[in-house]
Enzyme design. Structure first.
Site, PDB file in Angstrom:
ATOM      1  N   LYS A  79      75.331 -14.013  35.823  1.00  0.00           N
ATOM      2  CA  LYS A  79      74.405 -15.122  35.542  1.00  0.00           C
ATOM      3  C   LYS A  79      73.629 -15.446  36.817  1.00  0.00           C
ATOM      4  O   LYS A  79      74.225 -15.510  37.904  1.00  0.00           O
ATOM      5  CB  LYS A  79      75.204 -16.338  35.061  1.00  0.00           C
ATOM      6  CG  LYS A  79      74.348 -17.512  34.601  1.00  0.00           C
ATOM      7  CD  LYS A  79      75.196 -18.657  34.037  1.00  0.00           C
ATOM      8  CE  LYS A  79      74.337 -19.805  33.531  1.00  0.00           C
ATOM      9  NZ  LYS A  79      75.116 -20.931  32.966  1.00  0.00           N
ATOM     10  N   SER A 159      73.488 -22.777  28.382  1.00  0.00           N
ATOM     11  CA  SER A 159      72.527 -22.139  29.259  1.00  0.00           C
ATOM     12  C   SER A 159      72.823 -20.660  29.547  1.00  0.00           C
ATOM     13  O   SER A 159      71.915 -19.940  29.975  1.00  0.00           O
ATOM     14  CB  SER A 159      72.475 -22.887  30.599  1.00  0.00           C
ATOM     15  OG  SER A 159      73.713 -22.815  31.269  1.00  0.00           O
ATOM     16  N   SER A 183      78.003 -24.639  28.294  1.00  0.00           N
ATOM     17  CA  SER A 183      77.131 -23.472  28.494  1.00  0.00           C
ATOM     18  C   SER A 183      77.796 -22.102  28.445  1.00  0.00           C
ATOM     19  O   SER A 183      77.101 -21.095  28.483  1.00  0.00           O
ATOM     20  CB  SER A 183      76.393 -23.595  29.826  1.00  0.00           C
ATOM     21  OG  SER A 183      75.274 -24.412  29.637  1.00  0.00           O
TER      22      SER A 183
END
Ligand code: GLN
Length: 492
Positions: A79, A159, A183
């Site tokens: 990420k 997210s 998330s």
């Protein structure tokens, strides 16, 4: 030859260990499918050379007869919230565009030390603020899934939407995620994969771009409970560089996996039966209870009375911390600097921040500075902290009556991109079931349950502090009974 991209973490690691294939073959296979999946927009940058270099190191170590690490030969997606040495780290923002860290986050370093390599930096909602991946400066990620009979592009959740999309599309066997208020779990649920957020403090936050420091936790996202357990084990551990890091040994979660739940009590929180929850989600929750009963658990009702105050409290605490954390992006130290001709320092701050942050990030900064301002601090921030304590106490009491809690992960399945962009409150509601565990710092996981109208649905397990094992074991019991094998049809 077998298509190596169909393998997950465990199969790759074991195959590399026993010589069925080389780490380099695995890295090459995944690099190729990543390069072929630009339409998903899951990656902000790809790093094929990193994956190959890590693989070659593993192959050489094996040839030399060395013991291989827990993630040996597994190329993963990272990420883009984790600082990676020499590789652009943006948090999907314009303000950090071009920022090349000279250091490595603790979590990513641990993964490299365990033998993993990096396929690239995964797209996300800007500064991890969002639930649909539409707040990224680099464009939204698309889910590999489509609703039955429709070609509409769907949200991969947020997210960690680059992470969920990449793992579900089989272009990465696993990915890191971060979870501040859902998330990891919500994107996992939207895309039919597993995702676990550990107890607050298990994974070091050092080198992760901060959103809300008292909530942020890294975790693993992969296609099975076993793979999540292996990867989380490699990511966790005490770090003196993070003052909130847990000074505790990391258990062998993979080794202790056990889906026999006899003697365990599973709590069903009655307050999670909320209006606006899809019938298909409620049905899958019922099914989840039946699966856990079948695994030997006793199902008990529990109460978490302050549930309905959790989301509003989160949307005070998280923006308050974000407004403070994001004050560091001032045009001086990182990334973007907007210094109009003849302007002074204050103008530089203002124009850099105006140009560098997206709308959702600005909204959070405005809310955060408002609730922390002298006149409103007690009315909002202090109250929210009290609510947070009550939410945590609810869980403490519930865990006197049960060992693990079963709930839906989200109130709905994935939605079409664009559907909620103009309605922040509707967007925030995505995390109504995820946020309470975040406020309480508890380990929580989403596991795929079923497919409805072409879209995956997830079930959530929440455990006592430090009891990732209980969460993983209940997750495994669901995984074995759900038999979730669906794979999205390739359109990208
Ligand atoms: N969707 C939530 C938010 O926008 C949670 C985000 C997260 O966990 N990083 O704040």
């Amino acid at each position: 030859m077998t298509d190596l991209t169909q393998f997950g973490v465990k199969d790759i690691r074991d195959g590399v260990r026993d010589g069925s294939f080389t780490a380099r073959e695995v890295a090459e296979s995944f690099n190729a499918v990543v390069a072929d999946a630009a339409a998903l927009n899951a990656f902000i940058v790809t790093t094929p050379d990193h994956a190959i270099a890590a693989a070659d190191k593993v192959d050489a170590a094996r040839a030399a007869g060395e013991t291989l690490g827990a993630m040996a030969g597994v190329p993963i997606g990272m990420k883009d919230l984790f600082a990676t040495h020499g590789v652009q780290t943006t948090a999907a923002s314009h303000i950090l565009e071009g920022f090349i860290p000279r250091y490595e986050s603790t979590v990513s370093q641990k993964l490299w030390d365990a033998g993993a390599g990096m396929l690239g930096k995964l797209n996300l909602d800007q500064f991890a603020m969002g639930s649909s991946n539409e707040t990224s400066h680099f464009g939204n990620v698309a889910s590999p899934w489509r609703k039955s009979g429709s070609n509409q592009p769907m949200s991969p959740g947020g997210s960690s939407g680059g992470s969920s999309s990449a793992v579900a599309a089989r272009i990465a066997p696993a990915a890191t995620g971060t979870d501040t208020g859902g998330s990891i779990r919500q994107p996992a649920a939207f895309t039919g994969i597993c995702g676990i957020k550990p107890t607050y403090g298990r994974c070091s936050r050092w080198g992760i771009v901060a959103f809300a420091s008292s909530l942020d936790q890294a975790g693993s996202m992969a296609r099975s409970v076993e793979d999540c357990a292996i990867m989380l084990g490699a990511m966790s551990g005490f770090d003196p560089k993070d003052s909130t890091s847990l000074q505790m040994d990391v258990p062998d979660w993979e080794g202790a996996l056990n889906a026999d739940l006899r003697g365990k009590k599973v709590g069903i929180p009655r307050e999670y039966r909320m209006e606006g929850t899809d019938q298909a989600i409620l049905d899958s929750w019922e099914q989840g209870k039946a699966w856990l009963r079948d695994a030997g658990a006793e199902i008990v009702d529990v109460s978490l009375p302050h549930t309905k105050y959790a989301l509003p409290a989160y949307y005070i605490v998280a923006p308050a911390e974000a407004s403070s954390n994001l004050a560091r992006y001032d045009g001086v130290r990182y990334g973007l600097r907007d210094l109009p001709d003849g302007s002074g320092l204050q103008d530089m701050y203002a124009s850099t921040r105006a140009a560098g942050f997206g709308d959702e990030v600005k909204r959070r900064i405005l809310i955060g500075t408002y609730v922390l301002s002298a006149g409103f601090y007690d009315a909002y921030y202090t109250q929210a902290q009290k609510v947070r304590a009550l939410v945590a106490r609810d869980f403490e009491r519930a865990f006197q009556e049960c060992d693990v809690i079963l709930a839906p992960t989200t109130p709905t399945a994935s939605f079409p991109l664009g559907e909620n962009v103009d309605d922040p409150l509707a967007m925030y509601l995505n995390d109504v079931f995820a946020v309470p565990a975040s406020l309480a710092g508890l380990p929580a996981m989403s596991v795929p349950a079923t497919i409805n109208a072409g879209l995956p649905l997830g079930l959530q397990l929440v455990g006592r502090p430090f009891d990732e094992q209980g969460v993983l074991n209940a997750g495994l019991a669901i995984q074995q009974r759900a038999g979730f094998k669906a794979v999205p049809e390739k359109w990208w």
